[in-house]
Scaffold this motif. Structure first.
Motif, PDB file in Angstrom:
ATOM      1  N   VAL A 173       0.864  -1.173   0.000  1.00 22.10           N
ATOM      2  CA  VAL A 173       0.000   0.000   0.000  1.00 22.10           C
ATOM      3  C   VAL A 173       0.904   1.228   0.000  1.00 22.10           C
ATOM      4  O   VAL A 173       2.124   1.131   0.200  1.00 22.10           O
ATOM      5  CB  VAL A 173      -0.941   0.028   1.223  1.00 22.10           C
ATOM      6  N   LYS A 174       0.311   2.381  -0.214  1.00 20.48           N
ATOM      7  CA  LYS A 174       1.082   3.617  -0.162  1.00 20.48           C
ATOM      8  C   LYS A 174       1.604   3.846   1.247  1.00 20.48           C
ATOM      9  O   LYS A 174       0.874   3.687   2.228  1.00 20.48           O
ATOM     10  CB  LYS A 174       0.223   4.802  -0.603  1.00 20.48           C
ATOM     11  N   ASN A 175       2.842   4.208   1.337  1.00 21.42           N
ATOM     12  CA  ASN A 175       3.485   4.448   2.621  1.00 21.42           C
ATOM     13  C   ASN A 175       3.440   5.948   2.925  1.00 21.42           C
ATOM     14  O   ASN A 175       3.852   6.759   2.102  1.00 21.42           O
ATOM     15  CB  ASN A 175       4.937   3.976   2.560  1.00 21.42           C
ATOM     16  N   VAL A 176       2.957   6.297   4.092  1.00 20.95           N
ATOM     17  CA  VAL A 176       2.851   7.703   4.475  1.00 20.95           C
ATOM     18  C   VAL A 176       3.731   7.948   5.703  1.00 20.95           C
ATOM     19  O   VAL A 176       3.492   7.387   6.768  1.00 20.95           O
ATOM     20  CB  VAL A 176       1.393   8.094   4.779  1.00 20.95           C
ATOM     21  N   LEU A 177       4.752   8.760   5.524  1.00 24.01           N
ATOM     22  CA  LEU A 177       5.635   9.103   6.636  1.00 24.01           C
ATOM     23  C   LEU A 177       5.236  10.443   7.237  1.00 24.01           C
ATOM     24  O   LEU A 177       4.503  11.225   6.626  1.00 24.01           O
ATOM     25  CB  LEU A 177       7.083   9.181   6.145  1.00 24.01           C
ATOM     26  N   SER A 178       5.751  10.711   8.421  1.00 20.98           N
ATOM     27  CA  SER A 178       5.552  12.016   9.035  1.00 20.98           C
ATOM     28  C   SER A 178       6.079  13.112   8.114  1.00 20.98           C
ATOM     29  O   SER A 178       7.199  13.025   7.605  1.00 20.98           O
ATOM     30  CB  SER A 178       6.283  12.082  10.377  1.00 20.98           C
ATOM     31  N   ALA A 179       5.286  14.133   7.889  1.00 20.48           N
ATOM     32  CA  ALA A 179       5.712  15.247   7.038  1.00 20.48           C
ATOM     33  C   ALA A 179       6.822  16.065   7.686  1.00 20.48           C
ATOM     34  O   ALA A 179       7.494  16.854   7.018  1.00 20.48           O
ATOM     35  CB  ALA A 179       4.517  16.141   6.729  1.00 20.48           C
ATOM     36  N   ASN A 180       7.022  15.861   8.974  1.00 16.69           N
ATOM     37  CA  ASN A 180       7.968  16.690   9.717  1.00 16.69           C
ATOM     38  C   ASN A 180       9.295  16.010  10.033  1.00 16.69           C
ATOM     39  O   ASN A 180      10.259  16.692  10.387  1.00 16.69           O
ATOM     40  CB  ASN A 180       7.330  17.139  11.040  1.00 16.69           C
ATOM     41  N   TYR A 181       9.356  14.682   9.921  1.00 20.88           N
ATOM     42  CA  TYR A 181      10.567  14.013  10.383  1.00 20.88           C
ATOM     43  C   TYR A 181      11.783  14.326   9.510  1.00 20.88           C
ATOM     44  O   TYR A 181      12.809  14.777  10.020  1.00 20.88           O
ATOM     45  CB  TYR A 181      10.370  12.503  10.480  1.00 20.88           C
ATOM     46  N   PHE A 182      11.696  14.092   8.212  1.00 19.34           N
ATOM     47  CA  PHE A 182      12.839  14.352   7.336  1.00 19.34           C
ATOM     48  C   PHE A 182      13.304  15.809   7.440  1.00 19.34           C
ATOM     49  O   PHE A 182      14.502  16.064   7.621  1.00 19.34           O
ATOM     50  CB  PHE A 182      12.490  13.992   5.891  1.00 19.34           C
ATOM     51  N   PRO A 183      12.413  16.790   7.356  1.00 16.86           N
ATOM     52  CA  PRO A 183      12.868  18.182   7.487  1.00 16.86           C
ATOM     53  C   PRO A 183      13.532  18.480   8.833  1.00 16.86           C
ATOM     54  O   PRO A 183      14.382  19.362   8.922  1.00 16.86           O
ATOM     55  CB  PRO A 183      11.579  18.998   7.325  1.00 16.86           C
ATOM     56  N   ILE A 256       7.259  10.490  15.070  1.00 11.82           N
ATOM     57  CA  ILE A 256       6.999   9.176  14.490  1.00 11.82           C
ATOM     58  C   ILE A 256       6.137   8.303  15.397  1.00 11.82           C
ATOM     59  O   ILE A 256       5.107   7.761  14.972  1.00 11.82           O
ATOM     60  CB  ILE A 256       8.327   8.445  14.188  1.00 11.82           C
ATOM     61  N   LEU A 257       6.539   8.155  16.651  1.00 12.07           N
ATOM     62  CA  LEU A 257       5.871   7.235  17.566  1.00 12.07           C
ATOM     63  C   LEU A 257       5.174   7.972  18.703  1.00 12.07           C
ATOM     64  O   LEU A 257       5.459   9.142  18.972  1.00 12.07           O
ATOM     65  CB  LEU A 257       6.880   6.251  18.155  1.00 12.07           C
ATOM     66  N   ASN A 258       4.277   7.246  19.370  1.00 12.23           N
ATOM     67  CA  ASN A 258       3.593   7.746  20.555  1.00 12.23           C
ATOM     68  C   ASN A 258       4.439   7.373  21.775  1.00 12.23           C
ATOM     69  O   ASN A 258       4.609   6.185  22.078  1.00 12.23           O
ATOM     70  CB  ASN A 258       2.203   7.115  20.639  1.00 12.23           C
ATOM     71  N   VAL A 259       4.970   8.360  22.454  1.00 16.30           N
ATOM     72  CA  VAL A 259       5.881   8.068  23.566  1.00 16.30           C
ATOM     73  C   VAL A 259       5.159   7.361  24.715  1.00 16.30           C
ATOM     74  O   VAL A 259       5.795   6.629  25.486  1.00 16.30           O
ATOM     75  CB  VAL A 259       6.592   9.352  24.068  1.00 16.30           C
ATOM     76  N   ASP A 260       3.847   7.529  24.835  1.00 14.37           N
ATOM     77  CA  ASP A 260       3.099   6.802  25.864  1.00 14.37           C
ATOM     78  C   ASP A 260       3.145   5.302  25.611  1.00 14.37           C
ATOM     79  O   ASP A 260       3.201   4.501  26.552  1.00 14.37           O
ATOM     80  CB  ASP A 260       1.649   7.283  25.911  1.00 14.37           C
ATOM     81  N   HIS A 261       3.098   4.903  24.328  1.00 12.36           N
ATOM     82  CA  HIS A 261       3.231   3.484  23.991  1.00 12.36           C
ATOM     83  C   HIS A 261       4.592   2.952  24.424  1.00 12.36           C
ATOM     84  O   HIS A 261       4.708   1.833  24.945  1.00 12.36           O
ATOM     85  CB  HIS A 261       3.079   3.271  22.488  1.00 12.36           C
ATOM     86  N   ILE A 262       5.633   3.736  24.180  1.00 12.31           N
ATOM     87  CA  ILE A 262       6.980   3.288  24.526  1.00 12.31           C
ATOM     88  C   ILE A 262       7.093   3.074  26.030  1.00 12.31           C
ATOM     89  O   ILE A 262       7.650   2.070  26.497  1.00 12.31           O
ATOM     90  CB  ILE A 262       8.030   4.307  24.041  1.00 12.31           C
ATOM     91  N   MET A 263       6.564   4.008  26.824  1.00 13.84           N
ATOM     92  CA  MET A 263       6.599   3.869  28.272  1.00 13.84           C
ATOM     93  C   MET A 263       5.822   2.641  28.728  1.00 13.84           C
ATOM     94  O   MET A 263       6.305   1.852  29.549  1.00 13.84           O
ATOM     95  CB  MET A 263       6.020   5.122  28.936  1.00 13.84           C
ATOM     96  N   ARG A 264       4.619   2.468  28.183  1.00 18.15           N
ATOM     97  CA  ARG A 264       3.739   1.389  28.629  1.00 18.15           C
ATOM     98  C   ARG A 264       4.349   0.020  28.340  1.00 18.15           C
ATOM     99  O   ARG A 264       4.438  -0.830  29.232  1.00 18.15           O
ATOM    100  CB  ARG A 264       2.381   1.508  27.934  1.00 18.15           C
ATOM    101  N   TYR A 265       4.755  -0.182  27.102  1.00 17.21           N
ATOM    102  CA  TYR A 265       5.232  -1.508  26.715  1.00 17.21           C
ATOM    103  C   TYR A 265       6.704  -1.718  27.047  1.00 17.21           C
ATOM    104  O   TYR A 265       7.144  -2.848  27.250  1.00 17.21           O
ATOM    105  CB  TYR A 265       4.959  -1.751  25.235  1.00 17.21           C
ATOM    106  N   GLY A 266       7.464  -0.634  27.130  1.00 20.17           N
ATOM    107  CA  GLY A 266       8.848  -0.770  27.534  1.00 20.17           C
ATOM    108  C   GLY A 266       8.971  -1.342  28.931  1.00 20.17           C
ATOM    109  O   GLY A 266       9.887  -2.131  29.219  1.00 20.17           O
TER     110      GLY A 266
END
Length: 310
Positions: A173-183, A256-266
């Protein structure tokens, strides 16, 4: 071959379903004799270019190694689908080979360091990999432990896409990246880093459904808890942002990611997990502005020293 003082070694691997396979190990010796090593694994649409990170650890007396995984960066071959995999475990052989080389070089203390999807892979390897018993500690830089999407995509689309990929392995499928990360990171825009855009592109290649399934299966294992026996450091930004157009917050947040997810699952990775929030951190914390990345590297180094055997 040398790049910024780093040596590059090609690792030939057994053929897979697309034909010949290789990986690449980039290394830098410590500035003084050492038996301590750091092995770095990059993220999705990425490769090792963070030479300042290697130089930092070498300056701290640690031998530094970075792995460009199969079908990524220096290891990509024209007959291969770029950044493609069907199972995260496909990468275990090159991690095995890298660790074997690290041990052969005389290292007796090994830190595995993974960023984003490489963080997910590193955590999985520490639970299931063939040389996991040789890893003394794990450091995760914004690990990809959950998809940063809505409930429907996570619970309905991704499982359905995964089932479809078993019948049509190259469905995409079409891949959609954050419009802000590369810049926020590339020197041609608002960032500092002049990385190779052939290997870390601004415009995303197709998103393969098989890759979605591979990541999803690994994440499910993390969500159930991996029970890792070694000390684990999980690092992440203090906030996530989701602007659809350029916004200066992208220079001080995870886009890119939700930092709450990282805390929860980390926290579920094992019984000895340290969670470290980094104020003003980018998704790749070591690419953050100078004072932030200096702190990030110092925290990593402190964690290594604190958890080394006496």
């Amino acid at each position: 071959m040398e790049e910024y003082g780093h040596r590059t070694r090609v690792v030939e691997l057994p053929d897979d379903y697309e034909g010949p396979v290789k990986a690449t190990v980039v290394s830098l010796c410590a500035e003084r004799p050492s038996a301590s090593a750091v092995l770095y694994i990059h993220g999705y649409l990425d490769y090792y270019f963070q030479y300042h990170m290697g130089s930092y650890f070498a300056g701290q007396g640690r031998n530094f190694y970075a792995l460009d995984l199969r079908k990524y960066g220096r290891s990509w071959m024209p007959h291969q689908h770029f950044n493609y995999c069907r199972r995260m475990e496909e990468y275990f052989p090159e991690i095995d080979a890298a660790i074997d080389g690290i041990v052969a070089d005389g290292n007796t203390d090994i830190t595995l360091l993974g960023h984003s999807t490489g963080g997910l892979l590193a955590a999985l390897y520490c639970a299931e990999g063939g040389r996991r018993g040789l890893v003394d500690r794990l450091i995760l830089n914004s690990p990809f432990l959950e998809f940063n999407t809505g409930w429907f995509v996570r619970k309905v689309f991704i499982p359905a896409a995964g089932a479809l990929s078993e019948v049509f392995p190259y469905a995409k499928v079409k891949n959609v990246l954050s419009a802000n990360y590369f810049p926020s990171v590339h020197a041609s825009r608002y960032g500092e880093w002049d990385f190779d855009t052939r290997w870390k592109p601004e415009q995303a290649p197709p998103l393969y459904l098989a890759w979605l399934r591979a990541v999803s299966l690994a994440q499910r294992k993390v969500h159930r808890g991996l029970g890792l026996p070694m000390p684990v450091l999980v690092m992440f930004s203090d906030k996530s942002t989701y602007h659809k157009r350029w916004h200066e917050e992208a220079l001080v947040s995870d886009t890119i990611l939700n930092v709450d997810h990282i805390m929860r699952y980390g926290a579920r990775l094992g019984d000895n997990v340290t969670l470290e929030e980094v104020s003003g951190g980018l998704h790749d914390l070591v690419l953050s502005r100078p004072e932030v990345r200096e702190k990030v590297l110092m925290v990593m180094e402190y964690f290594i020293g604190k958890t080394q055997k006496a």
